[in-house]
Design a protein around this motif. Structure first.
Motif, PDB file in Angstrom:
ATOM      1  N   ASP A  31      -9.379  13.650   6.678  1.00 14.50           N
ATOM      2  CA  ASP A  31      -9.509  14.480   5.475  1.00 14.50           C
ATOM      3  C   ASP A  31      -9.305  15.954   5.832  1.00 14.50           C
ATOM      4  O   ASP A  31      -9.580  16.385   6.960  1.00 14.50           O
ATOM      5  CB  ASP A  31     -10.893  14.305   4.862  1.00 14.50           C
ATOM      6  CG  ASP A  31     -11.087  12.934   4.234  1.00 14.50           C
ATOM      7  OD1 ASP A  31     -10.069  12.287   3.911  1.00 14.50           O
ATOM      8  OD2 ASP A  31     -12.262  12.532   4.079  1.00 14.50           O
ATOM      9  N   GLY A  89       0.815  -1.221   0.000  1.00 17.48           N
ATOM     10  CA  GLY A  89       0.000   0.000   0.000  1.00 17.48           C
ATOM     11  C   GLY A  89       0.847   1.269   0.000  1.00 17.48           C
ATOM     12  O   GLY A  89       2.041   1.230  -0.322  1.00 17.48           O
ATOM     13  N   ARG A 145      -5.069   6.948   1.734  1.00 15.98           N
ATOM     14  CA  ARG A 145      -5.137   5.717   2.519  1.00 15.98           C
ATOM     15  C   ARG A 145      -3.708   5.192   2.716  1.00 15.98           C
ATOM     16  O   ARG A 145      -2.988   4.948   1.737  1.00 15.98           O
ATOM     17  CB  ARG A 145      -5.973   4.668   1.809  1.00 15.98           C
ATOM     18  CG  ARG A 145      -7.443   5.050   1.742  1.00 15.98           C
ATOM     19  CD  ARG A 145      -8.259   3.934   1.145  1.00 15.98           C
ATOM     20  NE  ARG A 145      -9.676   4.283   1.143  1.00 15.98           N
ATOM     21  CZ  ARG A 145     -10.633   3.475   0.717  1.00 15.98           C
ATOM     22  NH1 ARG A 145     -10.330   2.253   0.266  1.00 15.98           N
ATOM     23  NH2 ARG A 145     -11.900   3.854   0.749  1.00 15.98           N
ATOM     24  N   LYS A 173      -3.409   6.551   9.909  1.00 13.37           N
ATOM     25  CA  LYS A 173      -4.695   7.121   9.440  1.00 13.37           C
ATOM     26  C   LYS A 173      -4.650   8.642   9.560  1.00 13.37           C
ATOM     27  O   LYS A 173      -4.277   9.174  10.596  1.00 13.37           O
ATOM     28  CB  LYS A 173      -5.860   6.570  10.249  1.00 13.37           C
ATOM     29  CG  LYS A 173      -7.229   7.034   9.729  1.00 13.37           C
ATOM     30  CD  LYS A 173      -8.341   6.393  10.509  1.00 13.37           C
ATOM     31  CE  LYS A 173      -9.702   6.694   9.896  1.00 13.37           C
ATOM     32  NZ  LYS A 173      -9.922   8.111   9.619  1.00 13.37           N
TER      33      LYS A 173
END
Length: 443
Positions: free
Chosen positions: A322, A233, A314, A319
């Motif tokens: 926004d 990722g 992501r 985390k």
């Protein structure tokens, strides 16, 4: 002597002793006054007492005027600067004893500046207007100084629709014979205002509009985080600054500029008119100038739009929230409108005619009218919030500006015929009118 129809040419009249006496007083050679343009001169009169012989009024007339010279529109301004000039004029055109303080103050306006004309025969052609006014540039003065015009006329013939006007000068006219042809203009002799304001402001009569407010700067958009791809990722490729994903707030819009005030209307000044013989019928019209309109307030500037937010990437093992979209800037307030200028003030007008001719003389005197107050500027719209807010969501608009203060009308000049008041009621609101119809009336 002429007849009362419109087809005759006037006979040469015997001008008499008064015409010759006034010409001599003005320094004019009698023979030169028979030239087509007569004799025109600009003279300096050292003091008020020396000017007293210039008008055609008698000592008895001046005595009778003393009781009514300070009528309501004149008396109400006694404490103003114009009140000083009123008292000086009362000492010349009526009977009034100046005190030492007034003499000293009036001394700053001496000598009197007088434009004088002697002309044995003058014909104003059909539809023409003979303007006998004088302005300060003749003497190198500004127009705020009180200036005088003296007309010494033998025969004045007004052809159909012809007029004589004076604009804002203290006016003396001695006419041995006035001949008015049909069809006549609405009025034949106009005592009109100065073509400029007599207040202590500067600039044009109409107030300029206020400038619009500047737009608020838009907020910058959020900046995406730098990431790099891993086999499993995305991960950050360096530190992220606090608020980096947020859109910046838009800046408020600037306020609109205030509209400038309209200036007060021009002044209608004192006149002393002596007509020794009237052939036909005549109308004298008088009105001070309309006040200037106040300028509109400038519109407020729009608020700047908020910057767009950036969605958080992501990430593997972390985390991020926004970004927050920026809020729109508030709209700028509208500028206030400028105040309306008040109508001009007026002095009295004295007319002397033979009693047998008084019924053929009509006098019209109107109150001056104020300008229109400037409207307030509209408040600027608020800026939009940045995405992803709803596109119609805006910050508050600015407040609308207040309209300017209203101006005041001023009393009609009083007109006296053979020392009896026949026009002018002393009430500023006593006669209706608008700025537009006043301007049409005084063309």
């Amino acid at each position: 002597m002429g007849q009362n129809d419109s087809s005759f040419a006037p006979d040469i009249v015997c001008l008499g002793a008064e015409y010759a006496e006034k010409a001599k007083l003005l320094g004019h050679e009698l023979v030169d006054s028979w030239r087509p343009d007569g004799v025109l001169s600009q003279i300096l009169v050292p003091d008020l007492e020396s000017f007293r012989p210039f008008p055609g009024s008698t000592q008895e007339q001046r005595r009778r005027r003393a009781a009514s010279f300070f009528n309501p529109p004149v008396a109400i301004r006694a404490r103003l600067g114009q009140g000083l000039h009123d008292r000086g004029e009362a000492s010349v055109f009526a009977e009034y004893a100046l005190d030492d303080a007034d003499r000293e103050a009036l001394g700053h306006h001496l000598p009197l500046h007088v434009q004088a004309l002697s002309i044995a025969e003058k014909r104003v052609g059909p539809g023409e207007t003979w303007d006998v006014s004088v302005r300060g540039d003749v003497w190198g003065l500004d127009d705020m100084e009180e200036l005088y015009v003296v007309l010494n006329l033998g025969t004045l013939e007004l052809a159909p629709r012809a007029r004589l006007v004076v604009r804002g000068n203290v006016f003396v006219m001695i006419c041995q014979e006035l001949i008015v042809h049909e069809p006549r203009a609405e009025w034949q002799i106009g005592i009109l205002p100065t073509p400029h304001s007599v207040d202590f402001g500067d600039g044009p009569m109409e107030g300029a509009s206020g400038a619009p407010g500047p737009a608020g700067k838009a907020g910058g958009h959020g900046r995406p985080a730098q990431t790099r791809a891993l086999f499993i990722g995305q991960t950050l490729d360096g530190p992220i600054e606090p608020g980096q994903l947020d859109g910046e707030d838009g800046q408020p819009g600037g306020g609109g500029g205030r509209g400038l005030h309209g200036r007060n209307g021009g002044m209608c000044k004192l006149a002393d008119i002596a007509i020794r013989e009237l052939v036909g019928a005549a109308t004298v019209f008088a009105q001070a100038g309309a006040g200037g309109d106040g300028g509109a307030g400038g519109d407020g500037g729009p608020g700047g739009d908020g910057g767009d937010a950036v969605p958080a990437p992501r990430l593997v093992g972390a985390k991020l929230d926004d970004g927050r979209p920026g809020t729109g800037g508030t709209g700028g307030a509208g500028g206030c409108g400028g105040a309306a200028g008040s109508g001009g003030i007026a002095s009295s007008i004295y007319i002397t005619v033979p009693e047998a001719a008084a019924a053929r003389l009509t006098c019209r005197s109107l109150a001056s009218v104020p300008g229109a107050a400037g409207s307030g500027g509209r408040g600027g719209i608020g800026g939009r919030g940045g995405r992803p807010l709803h596109p119609d969501e805006r910050a508050p608009a600015g407040e609308d500006g207040r309209p300017g203060a209203p101006g005041r009308g001023r009393a009609a000049p009083w007109i006296y015929v053979n020392e009896v008041a026949v026009a002018g009621d002393g009430r500023p609101g006593g006669q209706s009118g608008t700025k537009r119809n006043q301007e049409e009336e005084t063309q």
